[in-house]
Scaffold this active site. Sequence first.
Site, PDB file in Angstrom:
ATOM      1  N   GLY A 359       0.821  -1.202   0.000  1.00  0.00           N
ATOM      2  CA  GLY A 359       0.000   0.000   0.000  1.00  0.00           C
ATOM      3  C   GLY A 359       0.850   1.244   0.000  1.00  0.00           C
ATOM      4  O   GLY A 359       2.080   1.189  -0.146  1.00  0.00           O
ATOM      5  N   PHE A 361       1.566   3.233   2.384  1.00  0.00           N
ATOM      6  CA  PHE A 361       2.487   3.358   3.514  1.00  0.00           C
ATOM      7  C   PHE A 361       3.595   2.315   3.478  1.00  0.00           C
ATOM      8  O   PHE A 361       4.667   2.521   4.009  1.00  0.00           O
ATOM      9  CB  PHE A 361       1.729   3.213   4.833  1.00  0.00           C
ATOM     10  CG  PHE A 361       1.000   4.453   5.222  1.00  0.00           C
ATOM     11  CD1 PHE A 361       1.666   5.675   5.266  1.00  0.00           C
ATOM     12  CD2 PHE A 361      -0.335   4.414   5.546  1.00  0.00           C
ATOM     13  CE1 PHE A 361       1.004   6.827   5.628  1.00  0.00           C
ATOM     14  CE2 PHE A 361      -1.001   5.566   5.920  1.00  0.00           C
ATOM     15  CZ  PHE A 361      -0.339   6.779   5.960  1.00  0.00           C
ATOM     16  N   ASP A 477      -8.305   7.828   7.116  1.00  0.00           N
ATOM     17  CA  ASP A 477      -8.187   7.079   5.865  1.00  0.00           C
ATOM     18  C   ASP A 477      -9.235   5.973   5.785  1.00  0.00           C
ATOM     19  O   ASP A 477      -8.924   4.811   5.519  1.00  0.00           O
ATOM     20  CB  ASP A 477      -6.780   6.509   5.719  1.00  0.00           C
ATOM     21  CG  ASP A 477      -6.420   6.234   4.262  1.00  0.00           C
ATOM     22  OD1 ASP A 477      -7.155   6.712   3.368  1.00  0.00           O
ATOM     23  OD2 ASP A 477      -5.415   5.548   4.025  1.00  0.00           O
TER      24      ASP A 477
END
Length: 680
Positions: A359, A361, A477
């Site tokens: 992802g 991150f 998020d």
Amino acid sequence: MAVRIDLPSILLLLFWNAFITSQSFDFVYQGFNGTDNLVLEGATVIKPSGALRLTNKSHDVIGHAFYSNPIPIFNTSTSFSSSFSTYLVFQIVPAGDNKGGYGLAFTLSPSPRFLGGQGGHFLGVLNTSNDGKAENQIFMVEFDTVRGFDENSDTDGNHVGINVNTMKSIASEPASYYIKKTNAKEEVNLESGEPIQAWIDYDGLNKIVNVTISTLSVSKPERPLMSEKVDLSLVMNNKSIYAGFSAATGKKRSSHYILGWSFRLNGIADSLDLPRLPIPPSEKKSSSMNPHVKLALISSFSVLVFFLLVALISFHFYRRMTHYEVLEEWELDCPHRFRYKDLFAATKGFKDSELLGVGGFGAVYKGVLLGSGAEVAVKKISNNSMQGMREFAAEIESLGRLRHKNLVNLQGWCKCKNDLLLVYDYVPNGSLHSLLYSSPKNGTVLTWEQRFNIIKGIAAGLQYLHEEWEQVVIHRDVKSSNVLIDGDMNARLGDFGLARLYDHGKNSYTTTVVGTIGYIAPELSRTGQASTSTDVYAYGVLLLEVACGRPPIVHDPAQGHVILADWVMEYVQSGGVLDAADPELNSIYLVEEIELVLKLGLLCSHPRVEARPTMRQVMRYLNADDLLPAFGDKLSSGDYRRTEESSSGFLNVISTDTIPRSYHSSAVGDISNSSFKSGR
Ligand SMILES: *[C@@H]1O[C@H](CO)[C@@H](O)[C@H](O)[C@H]1NC(C)=O
Ligand SMILES: *[C@@H]1O[C@H](CO)[C@@H](O)[C@H](O)[C@H]1NC(C)=O
Ligand SMILES: *[C@@H]1O[C@H](CO)[C@@H](O)[C@H](O)[C@H]1NC(C)=O
Ligand SMILES: *[C@@H]1O[C@H](CO)[C@@H](O)[C@H](O)[C@H]1NC(C)=O
Ligand SMILES: *[C@@H]1O[C@H](CO)[C@@H](O)[C@H](O)[C@H]1NC(C)=O
Ligand SMILES: *[C@@H]1O[C@H](CO)[C@@H](O)[C@H](O)[C@H]1NC(C)=O
């Protein structure tokens, strides 16, 4: 019956006794330093330590040593052999790992030299031509380490033998000693490289020779290893008898040492002061080495070991500095802190096969904790330049204390240089995103019942974050790929609080927005400030997504970017809100519920902050505790319609999407290339 014997009688008896048993004779060598009563032949040397070395470790070496004076065992006129006893401590140090050879022998012989003695099995005493001849007049006790001179007579490679005139023993026994007076024997390895004691006792009257051996730690065993009838007067009838030793090497080789030796006629040989014997050569490989070379080797070895140690310690610290974390004091107070090496092991070294997804991150790996066997998901956030680790850790620690059944609980964390590792519960069924859009949809379509349950679960999780914990946690998020589905098909919200960590230490009024396109509230893209209301906005988009089975933004060649809320709004305004429902549901749903969800989705994703409900209110609507406000009140169409303009700020968005990686690169510029499904 008492026998009276007066003192003069006793003295006379003693004198007489001494007279008839020939003279007394004895010597003691407590080591051989500085002695001159020895005849040394062949390779024999006296080492500086005082040890008598018969052979070094070269091949085919022979060494002899004799007491230089003849021993008056026999009264030449009577041919009567006296009793004697001898005691020796020897040591055989084999060369290399192969067993050495060939052994040593105590000898009584008419001459203090063995002319023509051969090496190997002959032990330097006899040779092929004179072996077995009666004129040899040699009695010997062999401490033989090699089997094979005569398979019949040498029972064991490691054996003791009694020989007369030949290398074939008249008796031999595996090297050992009897424990106490029992029949149990303890083996003695002649080649152990350790000192070994040996006793040879001859009874001249009964013509019996006893041979006993033991290791240094065992005092003379009561029962001799061998007790054999040997009439020495038949073996040698000569007034000059020499006692000594012979040893030889051949194909196999050992160093043969005599450390101490005592001898006595008609009595018991003196014992030796064992601790004061020459210090046995300790090294096994090259006992012949010059002590200076030895010292130099030892010191250079020590230096080497020292530097190796230093290098090892340095390497250890280097690893800690670079690869492993150095724990700071404050970190020790963090109960949720994991050790890097444990996580490394749990994820098999962050192996690709353990990768669950990648992802914005970082990558997520499946892991199994070695101690507990618990399954975890380890998120590895690489190259983050987070400032103020201390504050960050405090924040993570507080997130680690969040516990709710609709959250993917954070079990702990670990920082290692620029990597941050977050350890979460492992949730088996993947994300809501993949369940909604996985193509081909291998037959598993989420039912409405499941979807409604998931929606409620997410709401409960968000409410917990916003209102039920000790401080307000903004998720930042909320999106379908951050909702994981557990084994019971319950929703579990993941990655909460993470976005805040991401921009930790930066100006909080930065225009950089963390979030995912399509879920970002208009005011968030303008001000960059997240709030519970921006979470509610994203939750509203998620509601529409679940009910419609359609992503937040769809690119339509004719209409350009179609925003999901606008798309649903049109159905609402045209009066056929149910037409917006996911066609995959096949109209199997509760009408009130799906209508509620669609309208609530619009309400939550209202462009105006004031129009959005709180999560607590959302829960009341979903549980039918409150009725949704009449549609016209807050959702006036003019207010609601969004354009691409109102969704501006994309260029500053840091996407944290988890599934389609290609989307990240295209998100900033070209949305039309995204992999999102078109509307159905
Ligand atoms: C040998 O024995 C004889 C008779 O017993 C004795 O007279 C003589 O002294 C002995 N010789 C030695 C050297 O002991
Ligand atoms: C061992 O002894 C023999 C004979 O004295 C000698 O020739 C040989 O060089 C010695 N070997 C070593 C390694 O000292
Ligand atoms: C052996 O004797 C020499 C002199 O002859 C002496 O230097 C050395 O220290 C002695 N070694 C032992 C172990 O007594
Ligand atoms: C064996 O030894 C004898 C001395 O005991 C010697 O005279 C003879 O030459 C030797 N024979 C061989 C083959 O070495
Ligand atoms: C030899 O050993 C036997 C026991 O086996 C013992 O009776 C005898 O006294 C021993 N002889 C000597 C000289 O030590
Ligand atoms: C006794 O020894 C001498 C040498 O010391 C030798 O010449 C002689 O032949 C020997 N006698 C017997 C009977 O072996």
